[in-house]
Design a protein around this motif. Structure first.
Motif, PDB file in Angstrom:
ATOM      1  N   TRP A 132     -14.957 -16.381 -55.754  1.00 12.57           N
ATOM      2  CA  TRP A 132     -16.271 -16.408 -56.413  1.00 12.57           C
ATOM      3  C   TRP A 132     -16.652 -15.056 -57.021  1.00 12.57           C
ATOM      4  N   LYS A 133     -15.702 -14.117 -57.010  1.00 16.36           N
ATOM      5  CA  LYS A 133     -15.947 -12.808 -57.647  1.00 16.36           C
ATOM      6  C   LYS A 133     -17.241 -12.171 -57.149  1.00 16.36           C
ATOM      7  N   LEU A 134     -17.394 -12.105 -55.839  1.00 16.20           N
ATOM      8  CA  LEU A 134     -18.668 -11.658 -55.261  1.00 16.20           C
ATOM      9  C   LEU A 134     -18.754 -10.128 -55.228  1.00 16.20           C
ATOM     10  N   ASP A 135     -19.098  -9.570 -56.389  1.00 14.45           N
ATOM     11  CA  ASP A 135     -19.222  -8.112 -56.479  1.00 14.45           C
ATOM     12  C   ASP A 135     -20.528  -7.620 -55.858  1.00 14.45           C
ATOM     13  N   ASN A 136     -21.348  -8.551 -55.352  1.00 13.05           N
ATOM     14  CA  ASN A 136     -22.575  -8.164 -54.648  1.00 13.05           C
ATOM     15  C   ASN A 136     -22.399  -8.241 -53.127  1.00 13.05           C
ATOM     16  N   LEU A 137     -21.161  -8.363 -52.691  1.00 11.81           N
ATOM     17  CA  LEU A 137     -20.872  -8.477 -51.250  1.00 11.81           C
ATOM     18  C   LEU A 137     -20.093  -7.250 -50.789  1.00 11.81           C
TER      19      LEU A 137
END
Ligand SMILES: Cc1ncc(C[n+]2csc(CCOP(=O)(O)OP(=O)(O)O)c2C)c(N)n1
Ligand SMILES: [Mg+2]
Lengths: 285, 345
Positions: free
Chosen positions: A172-177
């Motif tokens: 999910w390309k979670l660059d906020n994690l």
């Protein structure tokens, strides 16, 4: 709205914050005569950087929508997070005396229903990163730019559920994690290297192979931790971030640092005051 | 006495320092021996003893050997102990694999993690194939003050639902010692609740012997019939003594095998007549011993006055264990108060 970022105009030094977190934790340990004090002392520097350098939050409104989320999956580390929440002004210092007592807001295992600032109920290990994946998806859905931090332990790297989340976060390309692993080389039965073939120096490569932006640092070196958090937040690629923090259990109290390491470190009744006295001699500016 | 809802206050209400400072029981604490002799690590020592003659016995834990007394076995037989790390699903799968190769694995973790996290792995890898894996779990029911993450309040309900699985809730050190030996010799999978550390000796003075699938009368009486399992048999015996002082005569029927339940003995005792039947268990009111007994009585057409002493169908509070046992009705004083109430009402 008043926010506390630690990145702007904060005049208390990080070493002093870390020192205070250790002090609050020792005082709580003294109240109960026990507690996961080895973990709290070890992770204090990482928490100081999280709460007084990296994260945005609002001390008087812990559920402020704009806050960075901090998910503690390791419920037994609650004593450490309470200490940070006290230092951050989210919990009042005078409640230290209630730690672990009946009806306290600071039970020995961290739970969302009890404590302002405790975002999730931890304790059943291996949940945090999966919940963080969902929260990161939710924040993106709401176009909320906040980060989700999940603090997990080296022991939690044994749970399959952690690795399910590791893969999903990349999908999910979670660059906020941002996953923060407290790697203290200790689990309930003994050293982590005797459990599931993992050791300092091997973890970052694993996460990187899955597609994470992975860093491994000395978690008791404040400058290194600051740099790692900055790099994690500012990394340009659309992928999740992990910081493996190699920490020393009991850091800051030499006579405990050298004690035989166990998951639940034994501290004699008279040693709490000794540990506090030692800290007080070394108060940083 | 037992609040209808949790007494947990709003988390934004500040607290003051309590007058009475009761510390939360650590997870490493033992169940208080309550005035009885305490025996150390009965499960671990029984297993070591069995393993002397049984080469096929192996032990596995998911990072909780020290907290389930399996470390005693691990120290005695390091070559037969497998540390699986904190990975409960793997613990069950690997135990199944060892069983397939002819071994009798004793797999330990806390009851919550076996019942909740590893259920599918127990069901399909172990129970469906009827493999002889012995799952032995500490912290059953309400035996820690750490809150819902560690309080296995519904493990019996979950495990009762599993076909092929034998489910045991032993009372004390004597019974844990005996049951460990019995299940090693019993074919098929077993789930056994463990008390660990210093465990009270309750049943020794009654000359009790554990038999799989058998409920046994520990004490006779004419007004009340307690049907109990686990440490609640100890509490029922203590309540019986307290109630006797008030002229109430209580029998205690101990039913450690939750599945298969000894319906025959339970129905026969309940039908002796004239007694209030009170089940007592360290478990949620939903799906444990009490409802198993109720079902057996109904199926047999035994219409008897029936009450349940059990934990409420809630996620429980954190706190000191004695406080919680009072609050949720497992303490001797709360049992006696309710029994008197029921008899009067
Ligand atoms: C799913 C799950 N399994 C087992 C446990 C029991 N347990 C509590 S802490 C712990 C050790 C986990 O390793 P880590 O967090 O690295 O331990 P520490 O560094 O605090 O010694 C274990 C096995 C748990 N809380 N949750
Ligand atoms: Mg660790």
């Amino acid at each position: 709205m008043e926010t506390q970022t630690g990145r702007t105009g904060d005049n208390v030094s990080l070493p002093r914050r870390a020192w205070s977190i250790r002090r609050h934790a020792l005082r709580m340990g003294e109240v109960q005569g026990q507690g996961y004090i080895g973990q709290a002392l070890g992770v204090a520097d990482v928490l100081a950087v999280s709460y007084f350098h990296a994260m945005t939050y609002c001390a008087h409104d812990p559920e402020w929508e704009g806050r960075d989320r901090f998910y503690l999956s390791i419920g037994h580390y609650a004593i450490a997070l309470y200490a940070a929440l006290i230092e951050a002004g989210i919990l009042p210092e005078d409640e230290i005396e209630t730690y672990g007592m009946d009806d306290s807001r600071m039970p020995m295992s961290g739970m969302a229903a009890y404590t302002p600032g405790m975002e999730i109920t931890g304790g059943s290990l291996g949940h945090g990163l999966g919940i963080a994946v969902g929260a990161a998806l939710g924040l993106k859905r709401k176009k909320n730019p906040a980060f989700v931090y999940n603090m997990l332990s080296d022991g939690e790297l044994g749970e399959g559920s952690t690795w399910e989340a590791v893969m999903s976060a990349v999908q999910w390309k979670l660059d906020n994690l941002i996953a923060v692993v407290d790697f203290n080389n200790q689990q309930a039965d003994g050293p982590t290297r005797e459990a599931l073939a993992t050791a300092p120096g091997t973890e970052a490569a694993k996460w990187a192979a899955f597609g994470w932006y992975a860093q491994e640092v000395d978690g008791n070196d404040l400058d290194a931790v600051v740099a790692a958090f900055d790099a994690a937040r500012n990394h340009p690629d659309p992928c999740p971030r992990v910081i493996i923090c190699n920490t020393l259990m009991c850091k800051g109290v030499p006579f405990l640092e050298t004690r035989d390491k166990t998951h639940f470190i034994r501290v004699e009744a008279d040693e709490w005051a000794k540990a506090l006295a030692h800290l007080d001699e070394e108060m940083p500016q | 006495m037992i609040p209808a809802h949790s007494r947990r206050k709003d988390k934004y209400t500040p607290r003051s320092v309590p007058e009475e400072k009761l510390a939360t029981s650590a997870m490493i604490a033992s169940l208080d021996a309550e005035g009885r002799e305490a025996i150390s690590a009965p499960f671990g020592h029984a297993l070591v003893d069995m393993a002397k003659t049984r080469e096929d016995i192996v032990g596995l834990s998911a990072d909780l050997s020290k907290y389930t007394d399996l470390h005693v076995f691990a120290e005695a037989h390091p070559d037969r102990f497998y540390q699986m790390g904190m990975a409960e699903a793997l613990l069950m799968s690997a135990a199944a694999g060892l069983a397939r190769e002819g071994f009798v694995p004793f797999a330990t973790t806390y009851a919550v993690f076996a019942a909740r996290r590893a259920y599918d792995f127990i069901a399909m890898a172990i129970a469906e194939e009827n493999l002889p894996v012995k799952i032995c779990c500490a912290l059953p029911g309400l035996t820690t003050g750490y809150g819902p993450s560690h309080q296995a309040t519904e493990d019996l309900a979950i495990m009762r639902g599993m076909p092929n699985l034998t489910v045991i809730d032993p009372c004390d050190a004597v019974e844990i010692d005996q049951a460990t030996r019995v299940i090693a010799d019993t074919p098929g999978p077993v789930y056994m609740r463990l008390l660990r550390g210093k465990v009270p000796n309750v049943l020794g003075e009654y000359g009790y012997r554990f038999e799989l699938g058998k409920a046994k009368v520990i004490r006779d009486g004419t007004d009340v019939l307690f049907i109990s399992s686990g440490f609640m048999t100890m509490r029922a015996l203590d309540a019986a003594v307290a109630l006797a002082a008030d002229g109430v005569s209580c029998a205690v029927l101990h039913s450690p095998t939750i599945k298969p339940l000894d319906a025959e003995t339970i129905v026969a005792e309940a039908q002796k007549g004239g007694r209030l039947v009170v089940t007592a268990e360290n478990h949620s009111i939903t799906g444990g011993l009490g409802e198993a007994v109720a079902g057996a009585l109904m199926r047999a057409g035994a219409h008897v006055p029936f009450r349940q002493i059990a934990l409420p169908d809630e996620f429980l509070d954190a706190g000191a264990l004695p406080t919680l046992h009072d609050q949720y009705g497992l303490s001797v004083s709360s049992i006696t108060a309710r029994v008197k109430n029921w008899l009067e009402g």
